[in-house]
Design a protein around this motif. Sequence first.
Motif, PDB file in Angstrom:
ATOM      1  N   VAL A 137       4.759  -1.253  -6.460  1.00  0.00           N
ATOM      2  CA  VAL A 137       4.720  -2.696  -6.196  1.00  0.00           C
ATOM      3  C   VAL A 137       6.158  -3.201  -6.171  1.00  0.00           C
ATOM      4  O   VAL A 137       6.834  -3.217  -7.199  1.00  0.00           O
ATOM      5  N   PRO A 138       6.665  -3.603  -4.998  1.00  0.00           N
ATOM      6  CA  PRO A 138       8.034  -4.122  -4.937  1.00  0.00           C
ATOM      7  C   PRO A 138       8.186  -5.390  -5.771  1.00  0.00           C
ATOM      8  O   PRO A 138       7.208  -6.105  -6.021  1.00  0.00           O
ATOM      9  N   ASP A 139       9.423  -5.668  -6.165  1.00  0.00           N
ATOM     10  CA  ASP A 139       9.679  -6.846  -6.993  1.00  0.00           C
ATOM     11  C   ASP A 139       9.924  -8.086  -6.142  1.00  0.00           C
ATOM     12  O   ASP A 139      10.619  -9.010  -6.567  1.00  0.00           O
ATOM     13  N   ARG A 140       9.364  -8.110  -4.937  1.00  0.00           N
ATOM     14  CA  ARG A 140       9.504  -9.253  -4.041  1.00  0.00           C
ATOM     15  C   ARG A 140       8.284  -9.286  -3.127  1.00  0.00           C
ATOM     16  O   ARG A 140       7.570  -8.289  -2.991  1.00  0.00           O
ATOM     17  N   PRO A 141       8.020 -10.428  -2.493  1.00  0.00           N
ATOM     18  CA  PRO A 141       6.827 -10.547  -1.651  1.00  0.00           C
ATOM     19  C   PRO A 141       6.852  -9.575  -0.471  1.00  0.00           C
ATOM     20  O   PRO A 141       7.908  -9.235   0.056  1.00  0.00           O
ATOM     21  N   VAL A 142       5.669  -9.127  -0.076  1.00  0.00           N
ATOM     22  CA  VAL A 142       5.495  -8.229   1.059  1.00  0.00           C
ATOM     23  C   VAL A 142       4.578  -8.909   2.067  1.00  0.00           C
ATOM     24  O   VAL A 142       3.467  -9.317   1.725  1.00  0.00           O
ATOM     25  N   ASP A 143       5.030  -9.010   3.295  1.00  0.00           N
ATOM     26  CA  ASP A 143       4.202  -9.614   4.333  1.00  0.00           C
ATOM     27  C   ASP A 143       3.182  -8.613   4.877  1.00  0.00           C
ATOM     28  O   ASP A 143       1.999  -8.921   4.987  1.00  0.00           O
ATOM     29  N   THR A 144       3.646  -7.398   5.204  1.00  0.00           N
ATOM     30  CA  THR A 144       2.782  -6.371   5.791  1.00  0.00           C
ATOM     31  C   THR A 144       2.864  -5.106   4.954  1.00  0.00           C
ATOM     32  O   THR A 144       3.929  -4.490   4.842  1.00  0.00           O
ATOM     33  N   LEU A 145       1.744  -4.731   4.362  1.00  0.00           N
ATOM     34  CA  LEU A 145       1.678  -3.522   3.531  1.00  0.00           C
ATOM     35  C   LEU A 145       1.071  -2.391   4.342  1.00  0.00           C
ATOM     36  O   LEU A 145      -0.006  -2.536   4.936  1.00  0.00           O
ATOM     37  N   LEU A 146       1.765  -1.254   4.389  1.00  0.00           N
ATOM     38  CA  LEU A 146       1.219  -0.036   4.970  1.00  0.00           C
ATOM     39  C   LEU A 146       0.496   0.691   3.842  1.00  0.00           C
ATOM     40  O   LEU A 146       1.118   1.186   2.899  1.00  0.00           O
ATOM     41  N   LEU A 147      -0.819   0.719   3.932  1.00  0.00           N
ATOM     42  CA  LEU A 147      -1.678   1.048   2.795  1.00  0.00           C
ATOM     43  C   LEU A 147      -2.145   2.498   2.822  1.00  0.00           C
ATOM     44  O   LEU A 147      -2.883   2.900   3.732  1.00  0.00           O
ATOM     45  N   PRO A 148      -1.736   3.335   1.844  1.00  0.00           N
ATOM     46  CA  PRO A 148      -2.211   4.727   1.780  1.00  0.00           C
ATOM     47  C   PRO A 148      -3.685   4.742   1.368  1.00  0.00           C
ATOM     48  O   PRO A 148      -4.018   4.659   0.194  1.00  0.00           O
ATOM     49  N   VAL A 149      -4.544   4.857   2.346  1.00  0.00           N
ATOM     50  CA  VAL A 149      -5.952   4.554   2.112  1.00  0.00           C
ATOM     51  C   VAL A 149      -6.759   5.752   1.611  1.00  0.00           C
ATOM     52  O   VAL A 149      -7.742   5.578   0.891  1.00  0.00           O
ATOM     53  N   MET A 150      -6.352   6.972   1.965  1.00  0.00           N
ATOM     54  CA  MET A 150      -7.110   8.158   1.558  1.00  0.00           C
ATOM     55  C   MET A 150      -6.145   9.285   1.246  1.00  0.00           C
ATOM     56  O   MET A 150      -5.364   9.703   2.102  1.00  0.00           O
ATOM     57  N   ALA A 151      -6.182   9.781  -0.001  1.00  0.00           N
ATOM     58  CA  ALA A 151      -5.281  10.853  -0.417  1.00  0.00           C
ATOM     59  C   ALA A 151      -5.894  11.605  -1.589  1.00  0.00           C
ATOM     60  O   ALA A 151      -6.770  11.067  -2.285  1.00  0.00           O
ATOM     61  N   PRO A 152      -5.447  12.830  -1.840  1.00  0.00           N
ATOM     62  CA  PRO A 152      -5.943  13.558  -3.004  1.00  0.00           C
ATOM     63  C   PRO A 152      -5.592  12.878  -4.327  1.00  0.00           C
ATOM     64  O   PRO A 152      -6.170  13.215  -5.365  1.00  0.00           O
ATOM     65  N   TRP A 153      -4.644  11.944  -4.295  1.00  0.00           N
ATOM     66  CA  TRP A 153      -4.178  11.312  -5.526  1.00  0.00           C
ATOM     67  C   TRP A 153      -4.723   9.897  -5.733  1.00  0.00           C
ATOM     68  O   TRP A 153      -4.336   9.234  -6.698  1.00  0.00           O
ATOM     69  N   ASN A 154      -5.603   9.411  -4.876  1.00  0.00           N
ATOM     70  CA  ASN A 154      -6.105   8.052  -5.096  1.00  0.00           C
ATOM     71  C   ASN A 154      -7.618   7.969  -4.922  1.00  0.00           C
ATOM     72  O   ASN A 154      -8.266   8.895  -4.443  1.00  0.00           O
ATOM     73  N   LYS A 155      -8.165   6.854  -5.331  1.00  0.00           N
ATOM     74  CA  LYS A 155      -9.576   6.542  -5.100  1.00  0.00           C
ATOM     75  C   LYS A 155      -9.655   5.086  -4.661  1.00  0.00           C
ATOM     76  O   LYS A 155      -8.706   4.311  -4.833  1.00  0.00           O
ATOM     77  N   ILE A 156     -10.766   4.695  -4.086  1.00  0.00           N
ATOM     78  CA  ILE A 156     -10.829   3.406  -3.412  1.00  0.00           C
ATOM     79  C   ILE A 156     -10.619   2.233  -4.369  1.00  0.00           C
ATOM     80  O   ILE A 156     -10.034   1.223  -3.986  1.00  0.00           O
ATOM     81  N   SER A 157     -11.034   2.369  -5.619  1.00  0.00           N
ATOM     82  CA  SER A 157     -10.812   1.271  -6.568  1.00  0.00           C
ATOM     83  C   SER A 157      -9.318   1.035  -6.783  1.00  0.00           C
ATOM     84  O   SER A 157      -8.868  -0.116  -6.894  1.00  0.00           O
ATOM     85  N   GLU A 158      -8.539   2.131  -6.824  1.00  0.00           N
ATOM     86  CA  GLU A 158      -7.091   2.000  -6.983  1.00  0.00           C
ATOM     87  C   GLU A 158      -6.460   1.377  -5.736  1.00  0.00           C
ATOM     88  O   GLU A 158      -5.520   0.580  -5.846  1.00  0.00           O
ATOM     89  N   VAL A 159      -6.952   1.749  -4.570  1.00  0.00           N
ATOM     90  CA  VAL A 159      -6.439   1.181  -3.327  1.00  0.00           C
ATOM     91  C   VAL A 159      -6.691  -0.322  -3.294  1.00  0.00           C
ATOM     92  O   VAL A 159      -5.804  -1.111  -2.942  1.00  0.00           O
ATOM     93  N   ILE A 160      -7.893  -0.726  -3.664  1.00  0.00           N
ATOM     94  CA  ILE A 160      -8.231  -2.154  -3.678  1.00  0.00           C
ATOM     95  C   ILE A 160      -7.366  -2.901  -4.683  1.00  0.00           C
ATOM     96  O   ILE A 160      -6.819  -3.975  -4.383  1.00  0.00           O
ATOM     97  N   ASP A 161      -7.217  -2.356  -5.879  1.00  0.00           N
ATOM     98  CA  ASP A 161      -6.394  -3.029  -6.896  1.00  0.00           C
ATOM     99  C   ASP A 161      -4.932  -3.092  -6.472  1.00  0.00           C
ATOM    100  O   ASP A 161      -4.219  -4.048  -6.809  1.00  0.00           O
ATOM    101  N   TYR A 162      -4.476  -2.082  -5.737  1.00  0.00           N
ATOM    102  CA  TYR A 162      -3.093  -2.091  -5.235  1.00  0.00           C
ATOM    103  C   TYR A 162      -2.888  -3.238  -4.253  1.00  0.00           C
ATOM    104  O   TYR A 162      -1.892  -3.974  -4.341  1.00  0.00           O
ATOM    105  N   VAL A 163      -3.811  -3.422  -3.344  1.00  0.00           N
ATOM    106  CA  VAL A 163      -3.716  -4.543  -2.408  1.00  0.00           C
ATOM    107  C   VAL A 163      -3.707  -5.865  -3.168  1.00  0.00           C
ATOM    108  O   VAL A 163      -2.911  -6.768  -2.874  1.00  0.00           O
TER     109      VAL A 163
END
Length: 210
Positions: A137-163
């Motif tokens: 999470v950058p320490d400044r606002p982000v207009d457009t996030l390129l979202l790592p949506v599917m990976a061996p290291w994440n699950k959808i709840s983490e992706v949603i919370d990241y957004v």
Amino acid sequence: MKLTKKSHACVRLEKGGRTLVLDPGMFTEEDAALGADALLVTHEHPDHFDEGRLRAALEANPAAEIWTLRSVAEQLSAAFPGRVHTVGHGDAFTVAGFDVQVHGELHAVIHPDIPRITNVGFLVDGAVFHPGDALTVPDRPVDTLLLPVMAPWNKISEVIDYVREVKPRRAYDIHDALLTDLARPIYDRQIGALGGTDHSHLAPGASAEL
């Protein structure tokens, strides 16, 4: 700025006749990095860093340069002296007319038994953030996030919370080569409904004006 999605984690950004390419890896089209004025690589995993694709881009354009972390730079710097730059968290630089800030230090945890490697994210023009393989999470606002949506290291709840935590104005999926067409509607629906932002995906080769 024009954003063009390439396969998996790679994107091309174009502005003022200059092109910046991020993370052309082994799942990305062979020519994804060609024509780049500058290249950014978040970490050493082969789905983000393909040495052959980078070498081809640097050989095709003698003025092109790379900004990346040490583990990648060490594999290329001898062949392209003065054109491979090592960066880390907190660094900022301007390349090909793009202002870039570096955020993050470590790859997300795949499994506790697997040592973590370094990983950096790139915030381009204070607007577009590519986190690589981490939920930084950058320490400044982000207009457009390129979202790592599917990976061996994440699950959808983490992706949603990241957004939710980043709070971008919009999010485009990346890191999606492992996401099947059957699963895509589920991810679109749940991230769109729960993420709290404008969420969508681009097919490889498709573009959006930012």
